[in-house]
Scaffold this motif. Structure first.
Motif, PDB file in Angstrom:
ATOM      1  N   LEU A   1       0.847  -1.194   0.000  1.00  0.00           N
ATOM      2  CA  LEU A   1       0.000   0.000   0.000  1.00  0.00           C
ATOM      3  C   LEU A   1       0.875   1.235   0.000  1.00  0.00           C
ATOM      4  N   CYS A   2       0.271   2.327  -0.417  1.00  0.00           N
ATOM      5  CA  CYS A   2       0.895   3.638  -0.235  1.00  0.00           C
ATOM      6  C   CYS A   2      -0.163   4.583   0.329  1.00  0.00           C
ATOM      7  N   ALA A   3       0.230   5.360   1.319  1.00  0.00           N
ATOM      8  CA  ALA A   3      -0.640   6.344   1.949  1.00  0.00           C
ATOM      9  C   ALA A   3      -0.029   7.719   1.723  1.00  0.00           C
ATOM     10  N   PHE A   4      -0.866   8.719   1.502  1.00  0.00           N
ATOM     11  CA  PHE A   4      -0.330  10.029   1.173  1.00  0.00           C
ATOM     12  C   PHE A   4      -1.287  11.131   1.592  1.00  0.00           C
ATOM     13  N   THR A   5      -0.725  12.313   1.830  1.00  0.00           N
ATOM     14  CA  THR A   5      -1.522  13.491   2.147  1.00  0.00           C
ATOM     15  C   THR A   5      -2.001  14.153   0.860  1.00  0.00           C
ATOM     16  N   ASP A   6      -2.788  15.211   1.009  1.00  0.00           N
ATOM     17  CA  ASP A   6      -3.479  15.750  -0.163  1.00  0.00           C
ATOM     18  C   ASP A   6      -2.543  16.396  -1.174  1.00  0.00           C
ATOM     19  N   GLY A   7      -1.325  16.734  -0.774  1.00  0.00           N
ATOM     20  CA  GLY A   7      -0.384  17.283  -1.739  1.00  0.00           C
ATOM     21  C   GLY A   7       0.005  16.309  -2.833  1.00  0.00           C
ATOM     22  N   CYS A   8      -0.230  15.006  -2.602  1.00  0.00           N
ATOM     23  CA  CYS A   8       0.080  13.970  -3.597  1.00  0.00           C
ATOM     24  C   CYS A   8      -1.149  13.500  -4.374  1.00  0.00           C
ATOM     25  N   GLU A   9      -2.327  13.984  -4.020  1.00  0.00           N
ATOM     26  CA  GLU A   9      -3.543  13.453  -4.645  1.00  0.00           C
ATOM     27  C   GLU A   9      -3.550  13.636  -6.157  1.00  0.00           C
ATOM     28  N   GLY A  10      -3.103  14.787  -6.618  1.00  0.00           N
ATOM     29  CA  GLY A  10      -3.134  15.048  -8.051  1.00  0.00           C
ATOM     30  C   GLY A  10      -2.252  14.105  -8.848  1.00  0.00           C
ATOM     31  N   ALA A  11      -1.177  13.613  -8.234  1.00  0.00           N
ATOM     32  CA  ALA A  11      -0.265  12.703  -8.912  1.00  0.00           C
ATOM     33  C   ALA A  11      -0.686  11.248  -8.776  1.00  0.00           C
TER      34      ALA A  11
END
Length: 250
Positions: free
Chosen positions: A177-187
């Motif tokens: 899995l990968c978890a990310f904050t909203d700064g990565c959502e677009g990518a």
């Protein structure tokens, strides 16, 4: 025997660089036992006075609460991650009280993940997301961003209604899995009729995890990815990306 490998990074976004403000994203993980791991990502609210302090307090408390994780069922795994989020909320309140601040001054979002073998529980408040890979290779959104009614609105741990907005899901048969904050959502996500992982971004990350022998070096590679020009153009916000892989011990 199997175990979870975890690596990742947080980087300050171009907007905060221009403002001279600190990175307001924080992530923490551990312990990685034979079968278990906990991790937490928090994104401090840009409108709060000291969001990085709240994010750090919550992330540390959630991971500490998962230290003795030993669930007897998928439901127990979900209960454990929910209880860990409550511990994070209490840590934020204690931090605010100790500093004579309002809880809203420490506002942050929350993505908490607890894994036991190939069962993964995700507790999520606000934006950011978790993408998982099922055994067989299918990429799925395990938990999607939850935004408010208005633009740039989301939900925070400091809110009195935090528990009603907290979403908890348990997923079985997940090997990465990968978890990310909203700064990565677009990518990392594709917005269409239904939200979906952007495979050209997510799949290589999870494939890379299978080759990792040094988690510290891998975390450095993630930091370089997040601070590279394509992602800087994608979002001016801070960015956090954590990758976890379930692998067999040699």
């Amino acid at each position: 025997m199997t175990g979870w490998l975890v690596f990742g990074a947080s980087v300050r976004g171009p907007q905060h660089e221009q403002e001279g403000s600190p990175c307001q994203d924080v992530w923490a993980w551990g312990p990685a036992g034979e079968r278990r791991v906990g991790l937490c990502l928090c994104d401090g609210a840009g409108s709060a006075a000291h969001p990085e302090i709240g994010a750090a307090a919550v992330a540390a408390a959630v991971v500490e609460a998962l230290r003795e994780l030993a669930p007897e069922s998928p439901q127990a795994l979900g209960d454990a991650v929910r209880a860990a989020c409550a511990a994070g909320r209490q840590a934020l309140l204690r931090e605010a009280d100790a500093r004579a601040l309002a809880p809203a001054d420490l506002a942050c979002t929350l993505v908490a993940v607890a894994a036991w073998g190939d069962a993964v529980a995700v507790a999520h408040l606000g934006d950011g997301a978790v993408v998982g890979r099922r055994r067989g290779g299918e990429l799925v959104v395990l938990s999607a961003p939850d935004r408010g009614e208005y633009a740039n609105e989301t939900w925070f741990v400091s809110s009195p209604s935090w528990e009603a907005r907290l979403r908890v899901g348990v997923h079985e048969g997940v090997d990465a899995l990968c978890a990310f904050t909203d700064g990565c959502e677009g990518a990392a996500l594709v917005r269409g009729r239904a939200l979906a992982p952007y495979a050209p971004f997510c799949a290589p990350l999870l494939d890379f995890a299978a080759e990792v022998t040094d988690a510290g070096a891998a975390s450095g590679e993630v930091a370089r990815l997040l601070d590279a020009e394509p992602l800087r153009r994608s979002s001016g916000d801070d960015k956090t990306l954590a990758v976890a892989l379930l692998r067999a011990s040699p």
